[in-house]
Design a protein around this motif. Sequence first.
Motif, PDB file in Angstrom:
ATOM      1  N   UNK A   1     -14.898  40.764   0.321  1.00 51.86           N
ATOM      2  CA  UNK A   1     -14.608  41.510   1.461  1.00 51.86           C
ATOM      3  C   UNK A   1     -12.832  41.294   1.659  1.00 51.86           C
ATOM      4  N   UNK A   2     -12.621  40.017   1.171  1.00 52.60           N
ATOM      5  CA  UNK A   2     -10.893  40.053   1.128  1.00 52.60           C
ATOM      6  C   UNK A   2     -10.114  40.973   0.722  1.00 52.60           C
TER       7      UNK A   2
ATOM      8  N   UNK B   1      -1.642  35.584   1.682  1.00 49.70           N
ATOM      9  CA  UNK B   1      -1.881  34.245   1.288  1.00 49.70           C
ATOM     10  C   UNK B   1      -3.599  34.044   1.231  1.00 49.70           C
ATOM     11  N   UNK B   2      -4.058  33.677   0.162  1.00 49.91           N
ATOM     12  CA  UNK B   2      -5.505  33.667   0.115  1.00 49.91           C
ATOM     13  C   UNK B   2      -5.898  31.991  -0.403  1.00 49.91           C
ATOM     14  N   UNK B   3      -6.546  31.493   0.190  1.00 49.10           N
ATOM     15  CA  UNK B   3      -6.950  30.001  -0.147  1.00 49.10           C
ATOM     16  C   UNK B   3      -8.411  29.730   0.041  1.00 49.10           C
ATOM     17  N   UNK B   4      -9.217  29.629  -1.030  1.00 52.00           N
ATOM     18  CA  UNK B   4     -10.529  29.678  -1.133  1.00 52.00           C
ATOM     19  C   UNK B   4     -10.875  28.337  -1.915  1.00 52.00           C
ATOM     20  N   UNK B   5      -9.972  27.474  -2.100  1.00 55.58           N
ATOM     21  CA  UNK B   5     -10.258  26.328  -3.057  1.00 55.58           C
ATOM     22  C   UNK B   5     -11.257  25.224  -2.461  1.00 55.58           C
ATOM     23  N   UNK B   6     -11.946  24.292  -3.039  1.00 57.79           N
ATOM     24  CA  UNK B   6     -12.790  23.260  -2.762  1.00 57.79           C
ATOM     25  C   UNK B   6     -14.097  24.022  -1.940  1.00 57.79           C
ATOM     26  N   UNK B   7     -14.657  24.870  -2.317  1.00 56.09           N
ATOM     27  CA  UNK B   7     -15.811  25.451  -1.952  1.00 56.09           C
ATOM     28  C   UNK B   7     -16.925  25.522  -3.055  1.00 56.09           C
ATOM     29  N   UNK B   8     -17.886  26.248  -2.832  1.00 57.30           N
ATOM     30  CA  UNK B   8     -18.781  26.614  -3.988  1.00 57.30           C
ATOM     31  C   UNK B   8     -19.232  27.952  -4.435  1.00 57.30           C
TER      32      UNK B   8
ATOM     33  N   UNK C   1     -11.650  42.028 -10.852  1.00 58.46           N
ATOM     34  CA  UNK C   1     -10.341  42.499 -11.499  1.00 58.46           C
ATOM     35  C   UNK C   1      -9.546  42.883 -10.361  1.00 58.46           C
ATOM     36  N   UNK C   2      -9.899  43.286  -9.067  1.00 56.95           N
ATOM     37  CA  UNK C   2      -9.114  43.882  -8.225  1.00 56.95           C
ATOM     38  C   UNK C   2      -8.569  42.732  -7.325  1.00 56.95           C
ATOM     39  N   UNK C   3      -8.912  41.518  -7.590  1.00 52.86           N
ATOM     40  CA  UNK C   3      -8.264  40.433  -6.648  1.00 52.86           C
ATOM     41  C   UNK C   3      -6.797  40.526  -7.252  1.00 52.86           C
ATOM     42  N   UNK C   4      -6.546  40.696  -8.545  1.00 53.22           N
ATOM     43  CA  UNK C   4      -5.155  40.631  -9.099  1.00 53.22           C
ATOM     44  C   UNK C   4      -4.241  41.705  -8.989  1.00 53.22           C
TER      45      UNK C   4
END
Length: 525
Positions: free
Chosen positions: A191-192, A200-207, A214-217
Amino acid sequence: MTPMKTLPFLRETSGCFLSLLLVASLIHSSSSRALSDSEFAFIARRQLLDLHENDDLTDDYESHVKLNFTFQNSELKSAYIALQAWKRAIYSDPFKTTRSWEGPKVCDYDGVFCASSLNDPKLMVVAGIDLNHADIAGYLPVELGLLTDLALFHINSNRFCGIIPKSFSKLTLLHELDVSNNRFVGPFPRVVISIQSLKFLDIRYNNFEGELPSELFEMELDALFLNNNRFVSNIPETLGSSTASVIVFANNRLSGCIPNSIGKMYNTLNEIVFQNNNLTGCLPMDIGMLGNVTVLDIASNTFNGVLAKTIKGLGKIEELDVSNNMLAGFVSDNVCRLPSLKNFSFSYNYFSGEAESCLPLNRKDIVFDDIGNCIPDRPKQKSAKECQPVVSRPVECSKSKCGGGGGHSPPKPTDDDPYDQSPVKRQRPPPPPKHFPPPVVKPPVHSPPPPVNSPPPPVPSPPPPVHSPPPLVQSPPPPVHYPPPPVHSPPPPRSPPPTPKREVILPPNIGFQYSSPPPPKFPGY
């Protein structure tokens, strides 16, 4: 049989809340606080089965909600509906952060920040939410999609579980999304990708798990933190299309090569961290095009081959870590004399030689670490038995599928191999083998003898380097803050630099210039 009175509540929260109870019981019954992969997979499935946040938000949702309050505008009414739904989705609030979330004055709620509407400066709207370090347990309800004026959403260091709801696609003004250090599960939250204003996207330290899309980049991000999840895919070739100045992949299960397209990021990239994955192959020559990079960390993977001569293009590199890999060959002046270098670790590889400038005792201004290699006359090196299988079978990076072929600036054939280290080996050559076979001089059978007085063949001058680095452009897009959020909670303390070289710990200065520094990880669940 009459159903239990608690059944509706259990049905509503079975995905996330009961998973938390299950986790607690697993930890209590186990001597170790770490969950096995099978236990984690079971918990993740429970969370994803029937949570309401899997649903989407209808366009006229708020019109069906009857309220006894009056509001200054419809945006604040929608915000009230969203925040009250969120409060009901919270199971634990030990610091009572949401205790003030009562009544129609949503701009007075703790952690909620209002500003003038972009469409009408006379209207106040909810423009920011910051619940960092509140240790709240719960999930994100679909009603959060009603906060259409939201520009900042920070909830790092809590215990939110489940997924990022589809309704976040309606947050078209969102610039910063930080859900790090929580318990979100499932595949990458696609969804992001639909939030075009995100920087700014920060999803670290999750599961989060599975593949990286590929679209993320191809998003116009300035910072991207993916570390400490369970991603298992290759890094997409679209990496080179990213506009991010900081990207952290560390502590996942990514495999394959570093894409050759990385060289296309020379204008914007400042820090990139691949540490502790399953990446392999040779490093792409195009890494040498990253003239603006200050941090490059590829430690704790299985990279092999040699350090290409193009690495001398890293003119601004300060922190370079290639430790704990299977790199071999010679560490040359091209690396150790980089003009901005402050810390260079090439420990626990299979290097068989190093230039004088790389010796730790010879440079007081730079920290070098060369232990755990195959370098003669240096302390704390591997044994000959450990070195022989790797050193005796050098990898030809120019022919490797990783780093060798398919680059955006391929090497010239034959005499201009960017992986050839023979010119620099003369500075400090490794000891020769004990026995040299006698040279065999045998002219070709059908070739006529050369003329007696022919002059010696000309000695070719050294070839020019393959890549001339592109012009440096020092203008990465700055992070966008609308509105600048008031700071109600102090930022977390910066942890001291890691001392043990073999531990997989991210440097504390990675991404330090951004509003959400690396959060501390809560032990277990």
